[in-house]
Write a protein that holds these residues in place. Structure first.
Motif, short mmCIF file in Angstrom:
data_model
loop_
_atom_site.label_atom_id
_atom_site.label_comp_id
_atom_site.label_asym_id
_atom_site.label_seq_id
_atom_site.Cartn_x
_atom_site.Cartn_y
_atom_site.Cartn_z
N LEU A 220 5.96 3.71 -0.81
CA LEU A 220 5.04 3.86 0.32
C LEU A 220 5.83 4.22 1.57
O LEU A 220 6.91 3.69 1.81
CB LEU A 220 4.25 2.57 0.53
CG LEU A 220 3.36 2.16 -0.65
CD1 LEU A 220 2.63 0.86 -0.34
CD2 LEU A 220 2.35 3.24 -0.98
N SER B 17 1.73 6.45 4.41
CA SER B 17 0.93 5.63 3.49
C SER B 17 0.28 4.47 4.23
O SER B 17 -0.92 4.20 4.08
CB SER B 17 1.81 5.04 2.38
OG SER B 17 2.56 6.00 1.71
N TYR B 18 1.09 3.80 5.05
CA TYR B 18 0.57 2.65 5.78
C TYR B 18 -0.41 3.04 6.87
O TYR B 18 -1.33 2.28 7.18
CB TYR B 18 1.72 1.81 6.32
CG TYR B 18 2.53 1.18 5.21
CD1 TYR B 18 1.96 0.24 4.36
CD2 TYR B 18 3.84 1.57 4.99
CE1 TYR B 18 2.68 -0.32 3.32
CE2 TYR B 18 4.57 1.01 3.95
CZ TYR B 18 3.99 0.07 3.13
OH TYR B 18 4.71 -0.48 2.09
N LEU C 95 -3.62 3.46 4.92
CA LEU C 95 -4.15 2.16 4.54
C LEU C 95 -4.68 1.40 5.76
O LEU C 95 -5.77 0.82 5.71
CB LEU C 95 -3.06 1.32 3.85
CG LEU C 95 -2.60 1.84 2.48
CD1 LEU C 95 -1.38 1.05 1.99
CD2 LEU C 95 -3.73 1.78 1.46
N THR D 126 -3.89 10.56 0.86
CA THR D 126 -5.04 9.84 0.31
C THR D 126 -5.13 10.06 -1.20
O THR D 126 -5.35 9.11 -1.95
CB THR D 126 -6.36 10.27 0.98
OG1 THR D 126 -6.43 11.70 1.01
CG2 THR D 126 -6.49 9.71 2.37
N LEU E 237 -2.29 8.04 -2.87
CA LEU E 237 -2.57 6.60 -2.88
C LEU E 237 -3.69 6.26 -3.87
O LEU E 237 -3.65 5.20 -4.51
CB LEU E 237 -2.94 6.12 -1.47
CG LEU E 237 -1.79 6.10 -0.47
CD1 LEU E 237 -2.32 5.87 0.95
CD2 LEU E 237 -0.75 5.06 -0.84
N TYR F 196 -4.03 2.40 -4.91
CA TYR F 196 -4.14 1.75 -3.60
C TYR F 196 -5.47 2.04 -2.93
O TYR F 196 -5.88 1.33 -2.02
CB TYR F 196 -3.00 2.21 -2.67
CG TYR F 196 -1.65 1.74 -3.13
CD1 TYR F 196 -1.16 0.50 -2.74
CD2 TYR F 196 -0.86 2.53 -3.95
CE1 TYR F 196 0.10 0.06 -3.15
CE2 TYR F 196 0.40 2.12 -4.36
CZ TYR F 196 0.86 0.87 -3.97
OH TYR F 196 2.10 0.45 -4.38
N LEU F 197 -6.13 3.13 -3.35
CA LEU F 197 -7.42 3.54 -2.80
C LEU F 197 -8.38 3.86 -3.93
O LEU F 197 -7.96 4.30 -5.00
CB LEU F 197 -7.28 4.80 -1.94
CG LEU F 197 -6.36 4.78 -0.74
CD1 LEU F 197 -6.35 6.16 -0.08
CD2 LEU F 197 -6.75 3.70 0.23
N MET G 240 -10.07 1.24 0.54
CA MET G 240 -8.94 0.49 0.00
C MET G 240 -9.33 -0.37 -1.20
O MET G 240 -10.43 -0.91 -1.24
CB MET G 240 -8.33 -0.41 1.07
CG MET G 240 -7.31 0.31 1.88
SD MET G 240 -6.02 -0.76 2.51
CE MET G 240 -6.92 -1.89 3.49
N ARG H 80 -5.22 -3.79 -4.23
CA ARG H 80 -3.79 -3.43 -4.23
C ARG H 80 -3.39 -2.82 -2.87
O ARG H 80 -2.32 -3.12 -2.34
CB ARG H 80 -3.49 -2.45 -5.36
CG ARG H 80 -2.03 -2.10 -5.47
CD ARG H 80 -1.74 -1.18 -6.63
NE ARG H 80 -0.30 -1.12 -6.82
CZ ARG H 80 0.32 -0.24 -7.56
NH1 ARG H 80 -0.38 0.67 -8.23
NH2 ARG H 80 1.61 -0.25 -7.68
N GLY H 81 -4.23 -1.98 -2.32
CA GLY H 81 -3.95 -1.38 -1.02
C GLY H 81 -3.94 -2.40 0.09
O GLY H 81 -3.07 -2.39 0.96
N ARG H 82 -4.91 -3.33 0.05
CA ARG H 82 -4.96 -4.40 1.07
C ARG H 82 -3.71 -5.27 1.01
O ARG H 82 -3.14 -5.64 2.03
CB ARG H 82 -6.21 -5.25 0.90
CG ARG H 82 -7.41 -4.73 1.66
CD ARG H 82 -8.59 -5.68 1.58
NE ARG H 82 -9.28 -5.60 0.30
CZ ARG H 82 -10.03 -4.58 -0.09
NH1 ARG H 82 -10.20 -3.55 0.69
NH2 ARG H 82 -10.62 -4.59 -1.26
#
Length: 168
Positions: A6, A10-11, A14, A51, A54, A59-60, A76, A79-81
């Motif tokens: 990530l 990525s962050y 998210l 996106t 991820l 993650y999404l 999200m 896993r993403g959270r």
């Protein structure tokens, strides 16, 4: 579900989805311009590729609209959270990277007063934008966006003060 490294982008994706719930990459682009784009440089095309990346890694969640332009909407997953939570809770020791073309020109001998005239104009305008945003948010809780706005206000005030000294 693959594992991937990530990145700050990525962050950003998210985090923006955490704030808004769900969005298309185009909507994320508008959100970034209004928020993190004020202090983090981001290529808008990255939001489209990130996106998808991820989502592929779990993650999404991705949902394609049934009609019209059949845009992809993202939200999200757990896993993403969890990844976002772990990232925000980890302190950082990275120092601010400053990339300022006017300072680069000043360093190599540009006329300070000539630079100051234009720099004052742009920094005063940005300061006014930030002050208007703060007024709109008056009374709201001190959330992450409000706290970063305060940092931006301080930053712009300092630049105005610096360039005023050089304006002659």
């Amino acid at each position: 579900m693959s594992d991937l490294r990530l990145t700050p982008t990525s962050y950003i994706v998210l985090g923006m989805l955490e704030l808004c719930g769900e969005a298309t990459p185009y909507e994320l682009k508008a959100l970034a311009a209004q928020g993190v784009g004020n202090f983090w440089s981001l290529q808008h095309a990255q939001l489209y590729t990130e996106t998808a990346r991820l989502a592929e890694a779990g993650y999404l969640d991705e949902e394609r609209e049934e009609g019209g332009r059949r845009r992809k909407r993202y939200r999200m997953t757990d896993r993403g959270r969890e990844a976002l939570r772990e990232w925000t809770e980890a302190p950082t020791d990275q120092f601010t990277e400053l990339r300022d073309l006017a300072l680069l020109k000043l360093f190599f001998g540009a006329d300070p007063a000539g630079l100051a005239e234009v720099q004052l104009e742009i920094h005063r305008a940005r300061l006014a934008e930030y002050e208007a945003l703060r007024e709109e948010a008056a009374g709201l809780p001190q959330s992450g966006p409000a706290l970063t706005l305060e940092a931006g206000l301080g930053h712009e005030r300092e630049w105005v003060q610096f360039w005023e000294k050089l304006s002659g």
